[in-house]
Design a protein around this motif. Structure first.
Motif, PDB file in Angstrom:
ATOM      1  N   ASN A  11     -16.078   1.873  -1.425  1.00 34.08           N
ATOM      2  CA  ASN A  11     -15.105   2.950  -1.193  1.00 34.08           C
ATOM      3  C   ASN A  11     -14.223   2.638   0.008  1.00 34.08           C
ATOM      4  OD1 ASN A  11     -16.277   4.329  -3.269  1.00 34.08           O
ATOM      5  ND2 ASN A  11     -17.046   6.017  -2.050  1.00 34.08           N
ATOM      6  N   CYS A  12     -14.852   2.131   1.094  1.00 33.77           N
ATOM      7  CA  CYS A  12     -14.085   1.809   2.302  1.00 33.77           C
ATOM      8  C   CYS A  12     -13.032   0.760   1.956  1.00 33.77           C
ATOM      9  CB  CYS A  12     -14.958   1.245   3.417  1.00 33.77           C
ATOM     10  SG  CYS A  12     -16.585   1.987   3.660  1.00 33.77           S
TER      11      CYS A  12
ATOM     12  N   LEU B 284     -11.928   9.560  -3.273  1.00 35.28           N
ATOM     13  CA  LEU B 284     -12.640   8.448  -2.620  1.00 35.28           C
ATOM     14  C   LEU B 284     -13.298   8.921  -1.324  1.00 35.28           C
ATOM     15  CD1 LEU B 284     -10.288   5.331  -2.922  1.00 35.28           C
ATOM     16  CD2 LEU B 284     -12.704   5.430  -3.529  1.00 35.28           C
TER      17      LEU B 284
ATOM     18  N   PHE C 277     -23.124   9.239   1.350  1.00 34.09           N
ATOM     19  CA  PHE C 277     -23.956   9.168   2.559  1.00 34.09           C
ATOM     20  C   PHE C 277     -25.073  10.216   2.506  1.00 34.09           C
ATOM     21  CE2 PHE C 277     -20.637   6.531   4.711  1.00 34.09           C
ATOM     22  CZ  PHE C 277     -21.474   5.507   5.121  1.00 34.09           C
TER      23      PHE C 277
ATOM     24  N   THR D  22     -17.306   9.328  -0.669  1.00 33.75           N
ATOM     25  CA  THR D  22     -17.970   8.588   0.402  1.00 33.75           C
ATOM     26  C   THR D  22     -18.925   9.515   1.171  1.00 33.75           C
ATOM     27  OG1 THR D  22     -16.013   7.193   0.582  1.00 33.75           O
ATOM     28  CG2 THR D  22     -17.554   7.115   2.428  1.00 33.75           C
TER      29      THR D  22
ATOM     30  N   TYR E 241      -4.228   2.282   0.729  1.00 33.20           N
ATOM     31  CA  TYR E 241      -3.548   3.298   1.560  1.00 33.20           C
ATOM     32  C   TYR E 241      -3.497   2.901   3.023  1.00 33.20           C
ATOM     33  CZ  TYR E 241      -4.196   6.302  -2.472  1.00 33.20           C
ATOM     34  OH  TYR E 241      -4.181   6.825  -3.741  1.00 33.20           O
ATOM     35  N   ARG E 242      -2.432   3.351   3.681  1.00 35.39           N
ATOM     36  CA  ARG E 242      -2.353   3.334   5.136  1.00 35.39           C
ATOM     37  C   ARG E 242      -1.805   4.675   5.584  1.00 35.39           C
ATOM     38  NH1 ARG E 242       0.963  -1.369   7.107  1.00 35.39           N
ATOM     39  NH2 ARG E 242       1.478  -0.049   8.887  1.00 35.39           N
ATOM     40  N   LEU E 243      -1.843   4.938   6.874  1.00 34.18           N
ATOM     41  CA  LEU E 243      -1.367   6.228   7.361  1.00 34.18           C
ATOM     42  C   LEU E 243      -0.029   6.054   8.076  1.00 34.18           C
ATOM     43  CD1 LEU E 243      -4.652   7.749   8.847  1.00 34.18           C
ATOM     44  CD2 LEU E 243      -3.704   8.042   6.550  1.00 34.18           C
TER      45      LEU E 243
ATOM     46  N   MET F 122     -12.613   8.033  10.719  1.00 35.62           N
ATOM     47  CA  MET F 122     -12.846   6.659  10.267  1.00 35.62           C
ATOM     48  C   MET F 122     -13.738   5.901  11.243  1.00 35.62           C
ATOM     49  SD  MET F 122     -11.539   6.058   7.461  1.00 35.62           S
ATOM     50  CE  MET F 122     -10.817   7.314   6.434  1.00 35.62           C
TER      51      MET F 122
ATOM     52  N   LEU G 206      -8.170   9.164  11.699  1.00 35.53           N
ATOM     53  CA  LEU G 206      -8.603   7.892  12.283  1.00 35.53           C
ATOM     54  C   LEU G 206      -9.899   8.070  13.076  1.00 35.53           C
ATOM     55  CD1 LEU G 206      -5.218   6.258  13.405  1.00 35.53           C
ATOM     56  CD2 LEU G 206      -6.637   5.693  11.411  1.00 35.53           C
TER      57      LEU G 206
ATOM     58  N   PHE H 265      -7.148   9.557  -3.145  1.00 34.35           N
ATOM     59  CA  PHE H 265      -7.601   9.401  -1.761  1.00 34.35           C
ATOM     60  C   PHE H 265      -8.696  10.429  -1.453  1.00 34.35           C
ATOM     61  CE2 PHE H 265      -7.436   9.905   2.809  1.00 34.35           C
ATOM     62  CZ  PHE H 265      -7.003   8.698   3.332  1.00 34.35           C
TER      63      PHE H 265
ATOM     64  N   CYS I 142     -10.276   1.965  -0.601  1.00 33.54           N
ATOM     65  CA  CYS I 142      -9.264   2.873  -0.058  1.00 33.54           C
ATOM     66  C   CYS I 142      -8.355   2.139   0.922  1.00 33.54           C
ATOM     67  CB  CYS I 142      -9.919   4.078   0.609  1.00 33.54           C
ATOM     68  SG  CYS I 142      -8.743   5.395   0.943  1.00 33.54           S
ATOM     69  N   HIS I 143      -8.937   1.282   1.768  1.00 34.40           N
ATOM     70  CA  HIS I 143      -8.114   0.549   2.742  1.00 34.40           C
ATOM     71  C   HIS I 143      -7.134  -0.384   2.037  1.00 34.40           C
ATOM     72  CE1 HIS I 143     -11.544   1.157   5.896  1.00 34.40           C
ATOM     73  NE2 HIS I 143     -10.781   2.227   5.755  1.00 34.40           N
TER      74      HIS I 143
ATOM     75  N   ARG J 157       0.832  -1.202   0.000  1.00 39.17           N
ATOM     76  CA  ARG J 157       0.000   0.000   0.000  1.00 39.17           C
ATOM     77  C   ARG J 157       0.868   1.254   0.000  1.00 39.17           C
ATOM     78  NH1 ARG J 157      -4.083  -0.672   4.889  1.00 39.17           N
ATOM     79  NH2 ARG J 157      -2.270  -1.529   5.950  1.00 39.17           N
TER      80      ARG J 157
ATOM     81  N   LEU K 130     -17.139   6.849  10.708  1.00 39.51           N
ATOM     82  CA  LEU K 130     -17.756   6.199   9.543  1.00 39.51           C
ATOM     83  C   LEU K 130     -18.250   4.797   9.909  1.00 39.51           C
ATOM     84  CD1 LEU K 130     -15.416   7.141   6.539  1.00 39.51           C
ATOM     85  CD2 LEU K 130     -17.743   7.935   6.976  1.00 39.51           C
ATOM     86  N   LEU K 131     -17.441   4.071  10.695  1.00 42.47           N
ATOM     87  CA  LEU K 131     -17.846   2.717  11.092  1.00 42.47           C
ATOM     88  C   LEU K 131     -19.105   2.776  11.961  1.00 42.47           C
ATOM     89  CD1 LEU K 131     -17.308  -0.288  10.973  1.00 42.47           C
ATOM     90  CD2 LEU K 131     -15.741  -0.054  12.906  1.00 42.47           C
TER      91      LEU K 131
HETATM   92  C1  HEC Z   1     -10.188   7.734   1.182  1.00 46.23           C
HETATM   93  C2  HEC Z   1      -9.729   6.577   1.853  1.00 46.23           C
HETATM   94  C3  HEC Z   1     -10.606   5.885   2.853  1.00 46.23           C
HETATM   95  C4  HEC Z   1     -11.959   5.690   2.800  1.00 46.23           C
HETATM   96  C5  HEC Z   1     -12.932   6.056   1.692  1.00 46.23           C
HETATM   97  C6  HEC Z   1     -12.302   4.995   4.012  1.00 46.23           C
HETATM   98  N1  HEC Z   1     -11.200   4.789   4.785  1.00 46.23           N
HETATM   99 FE1  HEC Z   1     -11.153   3.983   6.647  1.00 46.23          FE
HETATM  100  N2  HEC Z   1      -9.151   4.230   6.741  1.00 46.23           N
HETATM  101  C7  HEC Z   1      -8.363   4.754   5.722  1.00 46.23           C
HETATM  102  C8  HEC Z   1      -6.970   4.689   6.112  1.00 46.23           C
HETATM  103  C9  HEC Z   1      -5.789   5.140   5.262  1.00 46.23           C
HETATM  104  C10 HEC Z   1      -6.929   4.105   7.392  1.00 46.23           C
HETATM  105  C11 HEC Z   1      -5.680   3.798   8.216  1.00 46.23           C
HETATM  106  C12 HEC Z   1      -5.246   2.379   7.867  1.00 46.23           C
HETATM  107  C13 HEC Z   1      -3.838   2.069   8.318  1.00 46.23           C
HETATM  108  O1  HEC Z   1      -3.064   2.989   8.640  1.00 46.23           O
HETATM  109  O2  HEC Z   1      -3.492   0.868   8.293  1.00 46.23           O
HETATM  110  C14 HEC Z   1      -8.312   3.858   7.766  1.00 46.23           C
HETATM  111  C15 HEC Z   1      -8.708   3.307   8.978  1.00 46.23           C
HETATM  112  C16 HEC Z   1     -10.011   3.000   9.306  1.00 46.23           C
HETATM  113  C17 HEC Z   1     -10.435   2.472  10.587  1.00 46.23           C
HETATM  114  C18 HEC Z   1      -9.522   2.229  11.791  1.00 46.23           C
HETATM  115  C19 HEC Z   1      -9.580   3.465  12.688  1.00 46.23           C
HETATM  116  C20 HEC Z   1      -8.599   3.426  13.857  1.00 46.23           C
HETATM  117  O3  HEC Z   1      -8.853   4.119  14.864  1.00 46.23           O
HETATM  118  O4  HEC Z   1      -7.566   2.743  13.764  1.00 46.23           O
HETATM  119  C21 HEC Z   1     -11.770   2.256  10.509  1.00 46.23           C
HETATM  120  C22 HEC Z   1     -12.683   1.693  11.597  1.00 46.23           C
HETATM  121  C23 HEC Z   1     -12.204   2.663   9.179  1.00 46.23           C
HETATM  122  N3  HEC Z   1     -11.106   3.123   8.481  1.00 46.23           N
HETATM  123  C24 HEC Z   1     -13.505   2.584   8.715  1.00 46.23           C
HETATM  124  C25 HEC Z   1     -13.913   3.007   7.458  1.00 46.23           C
HETATM  125  C26 HEC Z   1     -15.265   2.840   6.944  1.00 46.23           C
HETATM  126  C27 HEC Z   1     -16.396   2.137   7.657  1.00 46.23           C
HETATM  127  C28 HEC Z   1     -15.281   3.412   5.710  1.00 46.23           C
HETATM  128  C29 HEC Z   1     -16.396   3.536   4.711  1.00 46.23           C
HETATM  129  C30 HEC Z   1     -17.707   3.928   5.157  1.00 46.23           C
HETATM  130  C31 HEC Z   1     -13.942   3.931   5.461  1.00 46.23           C
HETATM  131  N4  HEC Z   1     -13.152   3.661   6.538  1.00 46.23           N
HETATM  132  C32 HEC Z   1     -13.593   4.597   4.318  1.00 46.23           C
HETATM  133  C33 HEC Z   1      -8.810   5.276   4.537  1.00 46.23           C
HETATM  134  C34 HEC Z   1     -10.133   5.302   4.108  1.00 46.23           C
END
Ligand code: HEC
Length: 161
Positions: free
Chosen positions: A142-143, A108, A116, A112, A150-152, A56, A53, A105, A146-147, A39, A59-60
């Motif tokens: 999309n979730c 996406l 919604f 998203t 990419y990572r952060l 994110m 985060l 990124f 993107c996952h 990634r 979103l969950l």
């Molecule tokens: C544009 C990119 C992108 C989209 C779209 C996206 N994510 Fe993420 N999400 C990320 C990244 C990058 C990480 C960090 C992953 C890592 O570092 O390994 C992350 C992490 C997360 C985490 C972990 C949070 C934490 O505290 O560690 C959750 C839960 C999550 N995403 C849920 C979602 C859900 C549910 C959706 C869709 C509704 C979504 N994401 C859409 C990029 C995205």
């Protein structure tokens, strides 16, 4: 324009092309580096990473609330939960954070939030939970998309493998 100054025009064109090229190089890739897991690592400062985060996890929570409300047939609750993850949630992002995100990124992410908002409208127009769940399934492409890409990471730190 004077006929004689074609050199000026060429220089102008070259300058504009160079500027566009530079802008492209800066804006499109964002602040990223490759990772051993295949990634791209988006490099942010610790506060920005925490903020992303946190969004994110929000979103969950939205996904959980939408699934639960849909299975109970509560379209009003579907609409409220979806709106919370809509474009309103994206307002107030700092320019510095946005500048570090690759264009794909960003697209996406914004896609998203927009989806919604659209789901909130769908919830006002249907009583059928399957319609909601189907649309949510598409949003979740999309979730996962993107996952997968990419990572952060934290800027300036040694790369973790
Ligand atoms: C544009 C990119 C992108 C989209 C779209 C996206 N994510 Fe993420 N999400 C990320 C990244 C990058 C990480 C960090 C992953 C890592 O570092 O390994 C992350 C992490 C997360 C985490 C972990 C949070 C934490 O505290 O560690 C959750 C839960 C999550 N995403 C849920 C979602 C859900 C549910 C959706 C869709 C509704 C979504 N994401 C859409 C990029 C995205």
């Amino acid at each position: 324009m004077k006929r004689g100054c074609w050199v000026c025009r060429v220089i102008n064109l070259v300058l504009v092309a160079a500027l566009v090229g530079l802008a492209y190089l800066i804006v499109v890739p964002g602040n990223i580096e490759p990772h051993a897991d295949g990634r791209s690592v988006v490099l942010l400062n610790p506060d920005e990473r925490n903020k992303v985060l946190g969004e994110m996890r929000g979103l969950l929570e939205t996904v959980q609330a939408v699934v639960q409300a849909a299975t109970m047939g509560d379209m009003e609750a579907v609409s409220v939960a979806s709106t919370a993850a809509g474009m309103a949630a994206a307002r107030g992002e700092s320019g510095s954070l946005l500048g570090k995100l690759p264009l794909e990124f960003l697209a996406l992410g914004m896609g998203t939030h927009k989806a919604f908002d659209a789901l909130a409208v769908t919830a006002q127009e249907t009583d059928d939970p399957m319609v909601i769940l189907e649309e949510l399934g598409v949003i979740m492409d999309n979730c996962t998309g993107c996952h997968a890409g990419y990572r952060l990471g934290i800027e300036g730190q040694d790369r973790e493998q």
